[in-house]
Design a protein around this motif. Structure first.
Motif, mmCIF file in Angstrom:
data_model
loop_
_atom_site.group_PDB
_atom_site.id
_atom_site.type_symbol
_atom_site.label_atom_id
_atom_site.label_comp_id
_atom_site.label_asym_id
_atom_site.label_seq_id
_atom_site.Cartn_x
_atom_site.Cartn_y
_atom_site.Cartn_z
ATOM 1 N N PHE A 237 -9.691 84.154 72.332
ATOM 2 C CA PHE A 237 -9.840 85.578 72.071
ATOM 3 C C PHE A 237 -9.934 85.902 70.574
ATOM 4 O O PHE A 237 -10.425 86.970 70.200
ATOM 5 C CB PHE A 237 -8.674 86.350 72.692
ATOM 6 C CG PHE A 237 -8.559 86.178 74.183
ATOM 7 C CD1 PHE A 237 -9.479 86.767 75.029
ATOM 8 C CD2 PHE A 237 -7.553 85.391 74.730
ATOM 9 C CE1 PHE A 237 -9.382 86.610 76.406
ATOM 10 C CE2 PHE A 237 -7.446 85.231 76.100
ATOM 11 C CZ PHE A 237 -8.376 85.837 76.945
ATOM 12 N N LEU A 238 -9.476 85.007 69.726
ATOM 13 C CA LEU A 238 -9.546 85.249 68.284
ATOM 14 C C LEU A 238 -10.844 84.732 67.675
ATOM 15 O O LEU A 238 -11.108 84.967 66.490
ATOM 16 C CB LEU A 238 -8.356 84.586 67.580
ATOM 17 C CG LEU A 238 -6.972 85.140 67.913
ATOM 18 C CD1 LEU A 238 -5.903 84.303 67.234
ATOM 19 C CD2 LEU A 238 -6.860 86.598 67.493
ATOM 20 N N SER A 239 -11.637 84.038 68.450
ATOM 21 C CA SER A 239 -12.855 83.393 67.949
ATOM 22 C C SER A 239 -13.749 84.384 67.207
ATOM 23 O O SER A 239 -14.044 85.477 67.700
ATOM 24 C CB SER A 239 -13.624 82.772 69.108
ATOM 25 O OG SER A 239 -14.835 82.198 68.640
ATOM 26 N N GLY A 240 -14.158 83.981 65.996
ATOM 27 C CA GLY A 240 -15.064 84.795 65.197
ATOM 28 C C GLY A 240 -14.384 85.818 64.315
ATOM 29 O O GLY A 240 -15.032 86.387 63.424
ATOM 30 N N ARG A 241 -13.114 86.063 64.507
ATOM 31 C CA ARG A 241 -12.403 87.041 63.676
ATOM 32 C C ARG A 241 -11.971 86.407 62.352
ATOM 33 O O ARG A 241 -11.743 85.206 62.269
ATOM 34 C CB ARG A 241 -11.168 87.578 64.409
ATOM 35 C CG ARG A 241 -11.499 88.372 65.676
ATOM 36 C CD ARG A 241 -10.206 88.813 66.356
ATOM 37 N NE ARG A 241 -10.463 89.556 67.574
ATOM 38 C CZ ARG A 241 -10.598 90.872 67.625
ATOM 39 N NH1 ARG A 241 -10.484 91.589 66.511
ATOM 40 N NH2 ARG A 241 -10.837 91.491 68.772
ATOM 41 N N ARG A 242 -11.824 87.236 61.340
ATOM 42 C CA ARG A 242 -11.389 86.740 60.034
ATOM 43 C C ARG A 242 -9.906 86.392 60.070
ATOM 44 O O ARG A 242 -9.088 87.174 60.568
ATOM 45 C CB ARG A 242 -11.663 87.796 58.957
ATOM 46 C CG ARG A 242 -11.285 87.362 57.539
ATOM 47 C CD ARG A 242 -11.740 88.390 56.523
ATOM 48 N NE ARG A 242 -11.198 89.705 56.823
ATOM 49 C CZ ARG A 242 -9.984 90.105 56.427
ATOM 50 N NH1 ARG A 242 -9.196 89.272 55.746
ATOM 51 N NH2 ARG A 242 -9.565 91.319 56.728
ATOM 52 N N VAL A 243 -9.559 85.241 59.555
ATOM 53 C CA VAL A 243 -8.162 84.814 59.491
ATOM 54 C C VAL A 243 -7.450 85.619 58.408
ATOM 55 O O VAL A 243 -7.940 85.692 57.271
ATOM 56 C CB VAL A 243 -8.058 83.300 59.174
ATOM 57 C CG1 VAL A 243 -6.599 82.888 59.016
ATOM 58 C CG2 VAL A 243 -8.736 82.479 60.252
ATOM 59 N N PRO A 244 -6.320 86.263 58.702
ATOM 60 C CA PRO A 244 -5.570 86.972 57.652
ATOM 61 C C PRO A 244 -5.266 86.033 56.498
ATOM 62 O O PRO A 244 -4.789 84.913 56.691
ATOM 63 C CB PRO A 244 -4.293 87.418 58.372
ATOM 64 C CG PRO A 244 -4.681 87.500 59.817
ATOM 65 C CD PRO A 244 -5.686 86.398 60.030
ATOM 66 N N ARG A 245 -5.552 86.463 55.310
ATOM 67 C CA ARG A 245 -5.500 85.592 54.126
ATOM 68 C C ARG A 245 -4.136 84.939 53.925
ATOM 69 O O ARG A 245 -4.025 83.768 53.558
ATOM 70 C CB ARG A 245 -5.875 86.421 52.900
ATOM 71 C CG ARG A 245 -6.028 85.634 51.605
ATOM 72 C CD ARG A 245 -6.711 86.509 50.571
ATOM 73 N NE ARG A 245 -6.907 85.799 49.325
ATOM 74 C CZ ARG A 245 -6.139 85.963 48.233
ATOM 75 N NH1 ARG A 245 -5.120 86.809 48.288
ATOM 76 N NH2 ARG A 245 -6.379 85.282 47.137
ATOM 77 N N LEU A 246 -3.075 85.690 54.174
ATOM 78 C CA LEU A 246 -1.736 85.157 53.917
ATOM 79 C C LEU A 246 -1.233 84.244 55.036
ATOM 80 O O LEU A 246 -0.224 83.563 54.857
ATOM 81 C CB LEU A 246 -0.748 86.313 53.723
ATOM 82 C CG LEU A 246 -0.974 87.187 52.486
ATOM 83 C CD1 LEU A 246 0.081 88.282 52.422
ATOM 84 C CD2 LEU A 246 -0.950 86.349 51.215
ATOM 85 N N LEU A 247 -1.921 84.232 56.185
ATOM 86 C CA LEU A 247 -1.467 83.423 57.311
ATOM 87 C C LEU A 247 -1.377 81.942 56.951
ATOM 88 O O LEU A 247 -0.358 81.297 57.253
ATOM 89 C CB LEU A 247 -2.389 83.639 58.515
ATOM 90 C CG LEU A 247 -2.005 82.891 59.803
ATOM 91 C CD1 LEU A 247 -0.636 83.344 60.301
ATOM 92 C CD2 LEU A 247 -3.064 83.122 60.880
ATOM 93 N N PRO A 248 -2.386 81.332 56.318
ATOM 94 C CA PRO A 248 -2.226 79.944 55.871
ATOM 95 C C PRO A 248 -1.628 79.814 54.475
ATOM 96 O O PRO A 248 -1.019 78.796 54.152
ATOM 97 C CB PRO A 248 -3.667 79.406 55.898
ATOM 98 C CG PRO A 248 -4.511 80.597 55.634
ATOM 99 C CD PRO A 248 -3.793 81.784 56.205
#
Length: 336
Positions: A237-248
């Motif tokens: 369901f998250l495919s194609g969405r931008r990863v939140p910058r602070l997550l990694p």
């Protein structure tokens, strides 16, 4: 103020707060840390005001001096993380609380220092670029991209530092002998001293710390490639969405910095012990020789230092490649 209150309470009540195995913070050190925290708090308040040149220097100096102290205090964070995730139990509640307080202090001081530096340079406190209008509009995010070739090569070389350490542990978990340690003895101690998931993996011949290192490698690779910026297909369901910058970035910084410091300390200590400058560590079972302990400490330094520095290098590249700027910033000021 919270940090200072906790440190003063521990110092007055004589509470034992370990900073490494068999060593604890002295009350005098705790009072010093409390005073430094209060001084840093005053500097943080001063960073939001218009000060004369001398005041600006005092605030900057305080932040520069205080930040490394808190960073050193968070060195045990990865060890506590592994023990908690594997349900191996918390070795010391006060020790964990001290590490978390230092981590929070280091992170907050770093953010304050970054914002203060931007304000002194006349840059936008939010995006770090120069533009005429106030920072109230939308942010423009750059397109996803992988790290430059030099960064990727450096990260892969640093990851190779894991091979001697992980290889030695794998030999032991499979029943082989290495560095004067019998595989059978290692397996018995691993299973006997483990609990929860770590006991299950030890029984299956898999070392849980090697698995934790694999998680670190996964994080490092995500920082290097596009799938760390845009969720790939297998995330459903998250495919194609931008990863939140602070997550990694947050786990990369919080893990990379203490791992790098811990690894560097081992890399310095092991040769000094081998040369006789520092006393050799007496072997405890399953180790049978001091030289075996020294070699394993060197392997650990290569592994932890390599992974930690690799995470820092990859996180630095990721932060630059994903840095969003205010939409009003000029195109020339945007990160390449």
């Amino acid at each position: 103020m919270l940090y200072a209150a906790v440190e003063v309470t521990w110092a007055v009540t004589g509470t034992t707060v370990p900073w490494k195995e068999h060593s604890a913070y002295a009350p005098g050190v705790q009072l010093f840390l409390a005073a430094l925290a209060l001084l840093a708090g005053v500097a943080c308040l001063g960073s939001t005001r218009t000060l004369a040149k001398l005041g600006q220097v005092a605030v900057a100096t305080t932040l520069i001096v205080a930040l490394p102290v808190f960073v050193v205090g968070m060195i045990g964070l990865p060890i506590h993380f592994v023990t908690i995730v594997t349900l191996s139990g918390i070795q010391s509640v006060t020790g964990l609380a001290q590490v978390l307080l230092n981590t929070a202090g280091a992170a907050l001081l770093l953010l304050v220092g970054l914002s203060y530096r931007r304000r002194l340079r006349g840059d936008c406190p939010r995006c770090g670029r120069q533009h005429a209008s106030a920072a109230a509009g939308p942010l423009a995010h750059p397109a996803a991209s992988r790290a430059p070739r030099r960064t990727r090569v450096a990260a892969y070389l640093l990851m190779c530092g894991l091979l001697p350490w992980a290889g030695t542990k794998t030999i032991w978990t499979l029943g082989g002998d290495a560095l004067g340690v019998a595989g059978d003895d290692w397996q018995k101690m691993s299973v006997a001293g483990a609990s929860g998931p770590s006991k299950a993996t030890a029984s299956a011949g898999i070392d849980v710390t090697v698995l934790a290192a694999m998680v670190g490698i996964f994080l490092l690779l995500g920082l290097l490639y596009v799938w760390g910026q845009v969720f790939p297909r297998w995330t459903l369901f998250l495919s194609g969405r931008r990863v939140p910058r602070l997550l990694p970035l947050i786990p990369a910084w919080l893990t990379g910095v203490p791992l790098a410091m811990y690894g560097a300390a081992l890399l310095v200590m092991a040769p000094l012990m081998a040369a006789g400058v520092l006393p050799e560590i007496k072997p405890d079972p399953p180790f049978t020789t001091s030289s075996g302990v020294t070699w394993f400490a060197e392997f650990g330094g290569l592994a932890f230092g390599g992974l930690g520095i690799g995470l820092i290098v990859a996180a630095r590249s990721y932060a630059a490649r994903t840095h969003a700027v205010c939409a009003d910033a000029t195109a020339a000021d945007r990160p390449k």
